[in-house]
Design an enzyme around this catalytic site. Structure first.
Site, PDB file in Angstrom:
ATOM      1  N   LYS A  37     -28.612  52.250  50.090  1.00  0.00           N
ATOM      2  CA  LYS A  37     -29.506  52.657  49.009  1.00  0.00           C
ATOM      3  C   LYS A  37     -28.796  53.599  48.049  1.00  0.00           C
ATOM      4  O   LYS A  37     -28.198  54.601  48.456  1.00  0.00           O
ATOM      5  CB  LYS A  37     -30.752  53.358  49.537  1.00  0.00           C
ATOM      6  N   ASP A  63     -32.791  51.916  44.135  1.00  0.00           N
ATOM      7  CA  ASP A  63     -34.085  52.596  44.185  1.00  0.00           C
ATOM      8  C   ASP A  63     -34.262  53.456  42.932  1.00  0.00           C
ATOM      9  O   ASP A  63     -34.110  54.673  42.968  1.00  0.00           O
ATOM     10  CB  ASP A  63     -34.146  53.458  45.454  1.00  0.00           C
ATOM     11  N   LYS A  65     -37.119  53.123  40.852  1.00  0.00           N
ATOM     12  CA  LYS A  65     -38.550  53.391  40.667  1.00  0.00           C
ATOM     13  C   LYS A  65     -38.978  53.312  39.199  1.00  0.00           C
ATOM     14  O   LYS A  65     -39.545  54.246  38.635  1.00  0.00           O
ATOM     15  CB  LYS A  65     -38.923  54.750  41.265  1.00  0.00           C
ATOM     16  N   ASP A  68     -42.934  52.330  33.387  1.00  0.00           N
ATOM     17  CA  ASP A  68     -42.992  52.427  31.932  1.00  0.00           C
ATOM     18  C   ASP A  68     -43.864  51.282  31.437  1.00  0.00           C
ATOM     19  O   ASP A  68     -44.477  50.579  32.240  1.00  0.00           O
ATOM     20  CB  ASP A  68     -41.577  52.355  31.342  1.00  0.00           C
ATOM     21  N   THR A 123     -43.381  59.522  50.016  1.00  0.00           N
ATOM     22  CA  THR A 123     -43.512  60.133  51.345  1.00  0.00           C
ATOM     23  C   THR A 123     -43.600  61.654  51.281  1.00  0.00           C
ATOM     24  O   THR A 123     -43.986  62.286  52.259  1.00  0.00           O
ATOM     25  CB  THR A 123     -42.342  59.726  52.243  1.00  0.00           C
ATOM     26  N   ARG A 214     -30.648  61.745  55.308  1.00  0.00           N
ATOM     27  CA  ARG A 214     -30.029  62.934  55.879  1.00  0.00           C
ATOM     28  C   ARG A 214     -29.794  62.882  57.385  1.00  0.00           C
ATOM     29  O   ARG A 214     -28.776  63.416  57.846  1.00  0.00           O
ATOM     30  CB  ARG A 214     -30.854  64.176  55.496  1.00  0.00           C
TER      31      ARG A 214
END
Length: 235
Positions: A37, A63, A65, A68, A123, A214
């Site tokens: 990603k 990713d 997102k 618009d 999330t 992470r």
């Protein structure tokens, strides 16, 4: 489009501004994950050329997102498709016309087009955050509302937290591709995520892809961390 894994596959989130760091992670993690990603932080800092450096290592989950007006999103999807991502995100909150425009733009690239994934509720978002923006009913209700809207408008799948996976499977069956961030192995810090679960719990609920950042990239040995999570999913 990208194939659905037999059991939840791992997407390693390369959340960095450094192309060198991203490429080092990509090389180390490629044997243990199914997808890589790259998000806004990396793309804004480095642009498409740096994305192309990562692409040879594993299929890309781009990713970005998009959110618009429909025409702008369609153009952005066309531009992103030139990088041949396997998956590409838009915000379900952009509405049906925007989702339809994104899907039509992707279809211009034929059978190798990316899967268009609609982000439902981030999330990091909890009920208080939704309420502050005028959304009542809590995250689960909003996820279900946006999921129905996006799927009816042509999205191939959804991005949701671990807590909504089983709800979405109950509501929409096995058809939609479910890509799930907020994954934290047992004992890991939650960080800035508020709706989390372990890899095993999320896979058992019916997720297709687990986005893990992470807990892998901040580990002393990222490759070993990824291998351990993969082993837990495929004992």
């Amino acid at each position: 489009m990208i194939q659905r894994p037999n059991r939840a596959g791992i997407i390693a989130a390369l959340d960095t501004q450094s192309p060198e760091q991203a490429e080092a992670w990509a090389e180390a993690l490629a044997p243990h994950v199914g997808c890589l990603k790259l998000g806004l932080e990396f793309f804004v800092a480095n642009g498409p050329a740096a994305v192309a450096r990562i692409a040879p290592h594993r299929p890309l989950f781009l990713d970005l997102k998009f959110h618009d007006i429909p025409n702008t999103v369609a153009g952005a999807v066309r531009s992103a498709c030139a990088l041949a991502p396997a998956m590409l995100t838009i915000h379900a909150g952009g509405g049906p016309a925007m989702v339809q425009a994104a899907r039509r733009a992707a279809e211009e690239f034929g059978p190798d087009r990316p899967a268009i994934l609609a982000v439902t509720v981030l999330t990091s978002t909890d009920a208080a955050t939704l309420s502050a923006t005028g959304v009542s009913g809590g995250p689960a209700q909003q996820v279900l509302r946006l999921a129905r809207l996006a799927l009816e408008a042509g999205a191939d799948g959804l991005v949701c937290s671990p807590r909504e996976v089983s709800l979405l499977r109950d509501a929409h069956g096995t058809g939609p591709l479910l890509v799930v961030p907020g994954i934290r192995p047992a004992g890991s810090a939650a960080g800035d995520q508020s709706r989390i679960a372990t890899p095993e719990e999320t896979a058992d609920a019916g997720a297709d892809w687990l986005v893990i950042g992470r807990p892998i990239t901040a580990a002393p040995d990222p490759a070993a961390a990824a291998a351990a999570i993969a082993a837990s999913l495929h004992p």
